[in-house]
Design an enzyme around this catalytic site. Structure first.
Site, PDB file in Angstrom:
ATOM      1  N   CYS A   1     -10.403  -2.011 -10.132  1.00 17.93           N
ATOM      2  CA  CYS A   1      -9.835  -0.893  -9.379  1.00 17.93           C
ATOM      3  C   CYS A   1      -8.448  -1.225  -8.819  1.00 17.93           C
ATOM      4  O   CYS A   1      -7.827  -0.414  -8.154  1.00 17.93           O
ATOM      5  CB  CYS A   1     -10.771  -0.437  -8.262  1.00 17.93           C
ATOM      6  SG  CYS A   1     -11.012  -1.701  -7.009  1.00 17.93           S
TER       7      CYS A   1
ATOM      8  N   HIS B   1       0.820  -1.212   0.000  1.00 20.22           N
ATOM      9  CA  HIS B   1       0.000   0.000   0.000  1.00 20.22           C
ATOM     10  C   HIS B   1       0.848   1.254   0.000  1.00 20.22           C
ATOM     11  O   HIS B   1       0.419   2.304  -0.480  1.00 20.22           O
ATOM     12  CB  HIS B   1      -0.997  -0.027   1.158  1.00 20.22           C
ATOM     13  CG  HIS B   1      -2.147  -0.917   0.858  1.00 20.22           C
ATOM     14  ND1 HIS B   1      -2.180  -2.218   1.260  1.00 20.22           N
ATOM     15  CD2 HIS B   1      -3.266  -0.709   0.123  1.00 20.22           C
ATOM     16  CE1 HIS B   1      -3.283  -2.788   0.803  1.00 20.22           C
ATOM     17  NE2 HIS B   1      -3.960  -1.894   0.126  1.00 20.22           N
TER      18      HIS B   1
ATOM     19  N   GLU C   1     -11.853  -9.938  -5.072  1.00 20.64           N
ATOM     20  CA  GLU C   1     -10.402 -10.014  -4.871  1.00 20.64           C
ATOM     21  C   GLU C   1      -9.970 -11.344  -4.251  1.00 20.64           C
ATOM     22  O   GLU C   1      -8.837 -11.479  -3.812  1.00 20.64           O
ATOM     23  CB  GLU C   1      -9.880  -8.807  -4.077  1.00 20.64           C
ATOM     24  CG  GLU C   1     -10.728  -8.360  -2.935  1.00 20.64           C
ATOM     25  CD  GLU C   1     -10.291  -7.031  -2.316  1.00 20.64           C
ATOM     26  OE1 GLU C   1      -9.268  -6.456  -2.696  1.00 20.64           O
ATOM     27  OE2 GLU C   1     -11.015  -6.580  -1.413  1.00 20.64           O
TER      28      GLU C   1
ATOM     29  N   ASP D   1      -5.099  -7.826  -4.687  1.00 19.73           N
ATOM     30  CA  ASP D   1      -5.330  -8.974  -3.825  1.00 19.73           C
ATOM     31  C   ASP D   1      -5.690 -10.215  -4.632  1.00 19.73           C
ATOM     32  O   ASP D   1      -5.301 -11.320  -4.278  1.00 19.73           O
ATOM     33  CB  ASP D   1      -6.438  -8.668  -2.794  1.00 19.73           C
ATOM     34  CG  ASP D   1      -5.856  -7.926  -1.599  1.00 19.73           C
ATOM     35  OD1 ASP D   1      -4.787  -8.324  -1.118  1.00 19.73           O
ATOM     36  OD2 ASP D   1      -6.466  -6.924  -1.161  1.00 19.73           O
TER      37      ASP D   1
HETATM   38  C1  PEP Z   1      -6.935  -4.583  -4.656  1.00 20.81           C
HETATM   39  O1  PEP Z   1      -6.736  -5.508  -3.856  1.00 20.81           O
HETATM   40  O2  PEP Z   1      -6.701  -4.671  -5.887  1.00 20.81           O
HETATM   41  C2  PEP Z   1      -7.462  -3.298  -4.185  1.00 20.81           C
HETATM   42  C3  PEP Z   1      -7.827  -2.352  -5.025  1.00 20.81           C
HETATM   43  O3  PEP Z   1      -7.506  -3.100  -2.837  1.00 20.81           O
HETATM   44  P1  PEP Z   1      -6.200  -2.779  -1.967  1.00 20.81           P
HETATM   45  O4  PEP Z   1      -5.041  -2.570  -2.909  1.00 20.81           O
HETATM   46  O5  PEP Z   1      -6.479  -1.570  -1.162  1.00 20.81           O
HETATM   47  O6  PEP Z   1      -6.061  -4.011  -1.153  1.00 20.81           O
HETATM   48 MG    MG Z   2      -7.535  -5.365  -1.841  1.00 18.80          MG
END
Ligand code: PEP
Ligand code: MG
Length: 537
Positions: free
Chosen positions: A498, A187, A427, A451
């Site tokens: 996303c 992140h 995910e 994920d």
């Molecule tokens: C993902 O897992 O692709 C997602 C958009 O959520 P995060 O990256 O915040 O886990």
């Molecule tokens: Mg995620």
């Protein structure tokens, strides 16, 4: 002039002063000192600098988040000036002949444990504050800078950065990130991309870089320390060229995201907090496809209240003026940890107590967020999205909870959007396999490829050792995306992406072929993706 290599996680070039963020507690070693009075003096000076830092943080917070939220920094100053606390540190330096770092760390740990065991809730909560202030003093002692109080635009060099640390940095004062640890899909890396900053990981860093001039080259994955004038000039030219390229992309602003054959894609942006809205608007995103609401929690010392959340969601909804704003409910856990949640240690946090699992367990927290979201829905075009879903049963539980929250709001006469759009993130492989059934329960799907790649390939996204095989182009991931879109369309709902893969322009054509309806990407990728869509058949 010296050059070091690492792995680039965001392209671009930065030239500026290096600030070394030495905050790693493990760096504190016990050493025997000879001159106790010089060591005590070192402690006093570090404490003064820490107090000054707290003073500026208070001023900054007062301006940005108001008096109530700023008060925490006053509390920290008071704790740091506490006579008993100071005496305990100095006593260790003098009587045990130990270095100031160790004396502060040990006293901090003792006090924090003492507070944590108190009956009174207020005092118990001070345990984390004590840890915070001792770490602040230690980073002053070790030559690192309290990262949250940068005085000028800087290149941040650190062993590692947690998302909670990154989010607290003042965006206007950041030029680039360089870390030794961390992975390309963490992140922190995502935040660097959201902030549009060149960033490198896997660099063998050195404390002596603090205060020197550096160049971060996010094209070649190198950092140059003490560059000569010629090199600086060379890189300034690259920066100029980058600026010109960005100008060219600006011609796509205000244009539709339509392929040559007429396929339209909704092109939205991912954000972590309301202050990211500037770049969303600047890059002409058509909406927000993912507001990672957990960053409100990560940027806070305690549970954000309903009012605090409401005002953040309302601000985003109002600023987007009727455009879609998809807010994801709390996705904490795994690499996103906050002390006040007390999530505890887990052997395998990525597969552990996180996201919707926490919300379904701690319904008090979930309901507060749902109330805030529903209230804010009266002020714009908000949709709600739930993360880490694995079953139809979870979705049904969520529906029951939100329906109860809606009943409460109605009874209180509070306005909200009755038919608010609700979707889930896909995910997990379970969600892919169950996507046909899940599609009948919700209004949309958004595929979280970060994920989904992690769980499909069984590769921890935090583990930089596996970055070379952590391949989101793996046929299993691509086939999953295709299946999910097909199943969404069978049920008459839309499906988007996303995760970071949505911004990968080498796949834009493939996503169009799959029929992906929406792509939500970091703001700086909006225009490059629009270009790729308009150039595709
Ligand atoms: C993902 O897992 O692709 C997602 C958009 O959520 P995060 O990256 O915040 O886990
Ligand atoms: Mg995620």
């Amino acid at each position: 002039m010296e050059k070091f290599s690492g792995k680039a996680i965001f392209k671009g070039v930065a030239v500026g002063k290096i600030v070394f963020g030495a905050k790693d507690k493990q760096q504190v070693r016990r050493t025997k000192i000879e001159d106790a009075s010089a060591e005590t003096q070192r402690f006093e000076e570090a404490k003064e600098r820490a107090l000054k830092e707290l003073g500026s943080l208070y001023e900054k917070a007062l301006k940005e988040v108001g008096e109530d939220n700023a008060a925490i920094f006053e509390v920290h100053s008071m704790l740091l000036e506490d006579e008993d606390f100071n005496d305990a540190i100095k006593d260790k330096i003098v009587n045990q002949q130990v270095n100031a770092e160790y004396a502060v760390a040990k006293t901090g740990d003792d006090y924090s444990e003492m507070f944590a065991n108190m009956e009174d809730e207020y005092f118990r909560a001070r345990a984390t504050d004590i840890k915070d202030i001792s770490e602040r003093v230690i980073s002053q002692l070790t030559g690192g800078t309290g990262l949250s109080a940068l005085s000028e635009p800087s290149i941040i060099v650190a062993e590692d950065l947690a998302p909670s640390e990154t989010i607290q940095l003042d965006k206007d004062k950041l030029l680039a990130f360089v870390t030794e640890f961390g992975s390309a899909n963490s992140h922190t890396a995502i935040l660097a991309r959201t902030m549009n900053l060149p960033a490198l990981i896997g660099v063998k860093i050195d404390k002596s870089w603090n205060g020197k001039t550096g160049i971060v080259d996010g094209y070649n994955g190198t950092v140059i320390i003490d560059p000569d004038n010629e090199t600086i000039e060379e890189y300034k030219k690259i920066q100029q060229k980058d600026k010109e390229k960005r100008e060219l992309l600006k011609s796509l602003k205000g244009k539709k995201t339509v392929s040559k054959s007429g396929k339209t894609v909704h092109l939205y942006a991912n954000i972590g907090k309301p202050s990211d809205l500037g770049s969303v608007i600047e890059n002409d995103a058509e909406g927000i496809g993912l507001f990672r609401s957990e960053f409100l929690y990560l940027d806070s010392k305690d549970f954000p209240t309903e009012e605090e959340q409401f005002s953040a969601y309302k601000k985003v909804a109002e600023t987007m003026a009727g455009k879609k704003v998809i807010i994801r409910t709390l996705d904490l856990g795994a690499d996103k940890q906050v002390d006040y949640f007390n999530l505890g240690q887990e052997d395998n946090p990525a597969m552990g107590y996180r996201a919707i699992r926490i919300c379904l367990d701690r319904q008090d927290i979930f309901k507060t967020q749902l109330r805030a979201l529903l209230r804010a829905s009266a002020f714009g075009n908000i949709s709600i999205m739930y993360p880490m879903i694995i079953s139809v049963d979870e979705v049904r539980q969520i529906k029951e909870i939100i329906s109860g929250v809606m009943d409460d709001l109605r009874a209180e006469g509070v306005k909200f959007k009755e038919n608010i759009e609700q979707g889930i993130m896909i995910e997990t492989p379970a969600a892919v396999i169950m996507s046909y059934e899940l599609a009948k329960e919700v209004d949309f799907f958004s595929i979280g490829t970060n994920d989904l790649t992690q769980y499909t390939l069984a590769i921890d996204r935090q583990n930089s050792k596996l970055d070379n095989i952590n391949d989101s182009h793996h046929p299993a991931v691509l086939r999953s995306i295709k299946t999910v879109v097909e199943n969404a369309h069978k049920a008459g709902i839309w499906a988007g992406i996303c995760g970071e893969l949505g911004a990968d322009t080498s796949l834009t054509k493939t996503f169009l072929e799959y029929g992906v309806d929406e792509l939500s990407v970091s703001p700086s990728f909006v225009l490059p993706v629009r270009k790729a869509v308009t150039e595709a058949d």
